[in-house]
Design a protein around this motif. Structure first.
Motif, PDB file in Angstrom:
ATOM      1  N   GLY A 114       0.810  -1.214   0.000  1.00  0.00           N
ATOM      2  CA  GLY A 114       0.000   0.000   0.000  1.00  0.00           C
ATOM      3  C   GLY A 114       0.842   1.262   0.000  1.00  0.00           C
ATOM      4  O   GLY A 114       0.544   2.220  -0.711  1.00  0.00           O
ATOM      5  N   ILE A 115       1.896   1.256   0.784  1.00  0.00           N
ATOM      6  CA  ILE A 115       2.767   2.431   0.837  1.00  0.00           C
ATOM      7  C   ILE A 115       3.425   2.672  -0.513  1.00  0.00           C
ATOM      8  O   ILE A 115       3.477   3.801  -1.008  1.00  0.00           O
ATOM      9  CB  ILE A 115       3.825   2.265   1.946  1.00  0.00           C
ATOM     10  CG1 ILE A 115       3.164   2.394   3.316  1.00  0.00           C
ATOM     11  CG2 ILE A 115       4.941   3.298   1.798  1.00  0.00           C
ATOM     12  CD1 ILE A 115       4.051   2.041   4.474  1.00  0.00           C
ATOM     13  N   VAL A 116       3.907   1.623  -1.142  1.00  0.00           N
ATOM     14  CA  VAL A 116       4.569   1.778  -2.445  1.00  0.00           C
ATOM     15  C   VAL A 116       3.577   2.279  -3.491  1.00  0.00           C
ATOM     16  O   VAL A 116       3.869   3.209  -4.247  1.00  0.00           O
ATOM     17  CB  VAL A 116       5.227   0.450  -2.878  1.00  0.00           C
ATOM     18  CG1 VAL A 116       5.749   0.549  -4.297  1.00  0.00           C
ATOM     19  CG2 VAL A 116       6.362   0.089  -1.930  1.00  0.00           C
ATOM     20  N   LEU A 117       2.392   1.692  -3.535  1.00  0.00           N
ATOM     21  CA  LEU A 117       1.402   2.097  -4.529  1.00  0.00           C
ATOM     22  C   LEU A 117       0.908   3.520  -4.298  1.00  0.00           C
ATOM     23  O   LEU A 117       0.804   4.314  -5.239  1.00  0.00           O
ATOM     24  CB  LEU A 117       0.232   1.120  -4.539  1.00  0.00           C
ATOM     25  CG  LEU A 117       0.551  -0.265  -5.067  1.00  0.00           C
ATOM     26  CD1 LEU A 117      -0.661  -1.179  -4.938  1.00  0.00           C
ATOM     27  CD2 LEU A 117       1.010  -0.199  -6.509  1.00  0.00           C
ATOM     28  N   TRP A 118       0.602   3.874  -3.053  1.00  0.00           N
ATOM     29  CA  TRP A 118       0.132   5.225  -2.769  1.00  0.00           C
ATOM     30  C   TRP A 118       1.228   6.259  -2.996  1.00  0.00           C
ATOM     31  O   TRP A 118       0.947   7.391  -3.409  1.00  0.00           O
ATOM     32  CB  TRP A 118      -0.427   5.321  -1.351  1.00  0.00           C
ATOM     33  CG  TRP A 118      -1.844   4.863  -1.291  1.00  0.00           C
ATOM     34  CD1 TRP A 118      -2.307   3.680  -0.807  1.00  0.00           C
ATOM     35  CD2 TRP A 118      -2.991   5.565  -1.771  1.00  0.00           C
ATOM     36  NE1 TRP A 118      -3.663   3.615  -0.961  1.00  0.00           N
ATOM     37  CE2 TRP A 118      -4.112   4.756  -1.537  1.00  0.00           C
ATOM     38  CE3 TRP A 118      -3.170   6.807  -2.378  1.00  0.00           C
ATOM     39  CZ2 TRP A 118      -5.398   5.155  -1.886  1.00  0.00           C
ATOM     40  CZ3 TRP A 118      -4.458   7.192  -2.716  1.00  0.00           C
ATOM     41  CH2 TRP A 118      -5.545   6.375  -2.481  1.00  0.00           C
ATOM     42  N   THR A 119       2.468   5.886  -2.734  1.00  0.00           N
ATOM     43  CA  THR A 119       3.572   6.804  -3.022  1.00  0.00           C
ATOM     44  C   THR A 119       3.606   7.128  -4.509  1.00  0.00           C
ATOM     45  O   THR A 119       3.745   8.298  -4.900  1.00  0.00           O
ATOM     46  CB  THR A 119       4.916   6.188  -2.592  1.00  0.00           C
ATOM     47  OG1 THR A 119       4.889   5.959  -1.181  1.00  0.00           O
ATOM     48  CG2 THR A 119       6.083   7.088  -2.943  1.00  0.00           C
ATOM     49  N   GLY A 120       3.471   6.116  -5.340  1.00  0.00           N
ATOM     50  CA  GLY A 120       3.475   6.344  -6.785  1.00  0.00           C
ATOM     51  C   GLY A 120       2.295   7.174  -7.240  1.00  0.00           C
ATOM     52  O   GLY A 120       2.445   8.118  -8.026  1.00  0.00           O
ATOM     53  N   LEU A 121       1.105   6.854  -6.754  1.00  0.00           N
ATOM     54  CA  LEU A 121      -0.093   7.577  -7.169  1.00  0.00           C
ATOM     55  C   LEU A 121      -0.043   9.045  -6.751  1.00  0.00           C
ATOM     56  O   LEU A 121      -0.314   9.941  -7.558  1.00  0.00           O
ATOM     57  CB  LEU A 121      -1.335   6.906  -6.584  1.00  0.00           C
ATOM     58  CG  LEU A 121      -2.676   7.535  -6.950  1.00  0.00           C
ATOM     59  CD1 LEU A 121      -2.911   7.434  -8.444  1.00  0.00           C
ATOM     60  CD2 LEU A 121      -3.793   6.870  -6.191  1.00  0.00           C
TER      61      LEU A 121
END
Length: 135
Positions: A114-121
């Motif tokens: 979740g952290i990786v995906l939200w960081t990208g978004l």
């Protein structure tokens, strides 16, 4: 790459196939006792379909988002999109390294993802806004 807008038949086909995919995923989720997954698929899929309809309907015909969604973005907008995606990729790489280290200390995998995906978004969104405002 074509800069022509998608035809009406292509738009309708895209929306109908998206609705069919949401339906199949929801049915699979409910039949396998994963109700919250199915609800999330319905809510997320419906949000995407609504965004597609709004952008394709011509509500904001002159906005950058509607031109990108319709495939009519000019060279400047494509460059901004590409640079924002590069910023997001770099941020996700950094978050991935940090979360990999965090995972060594027994972090939950879903939290790391979740952290990786939200960081990208979030990085992509902020970078797009900043680059569009800078001109």
């Amino acid at each position: 790459m074509s800069t022509k807008a998608p035809s009406t038949i292509a738009k309708v086909t895209g929306i109908l196939s998206g609705a069919a995919a949401i339906t199949v995923i929801a049915i699979l989720g409910y039949t396998t006792d994963h109700g919250s997954f199915a609800k999330g698929a319905i809510i997320g899929g419906a949000a995407v379909l609504i965004a597609m309809i709004v952008l394709w309907s011509g509500v904001g015909r002159s906005s950058t988002a509607s031109r990108m969604a319709s495939g009519q973005a000019d060279e400047r907008e494509r460059h901004i999109f590409r640079e924002a995606a590069a910023d997001a990729g770099l941020a996700m790489f950094g978050a991935g390294v940090a979360c990999a280290i965090w995972a060594l200390f027994d972090a939950e995998a879903i939290g790391v993802a979740g952290i990786v995906l939200w960081t990208g978004l979030l990085t992509w969104g902020i970078s797009m806004i900043v680059r569009l405002r800078r001109g």
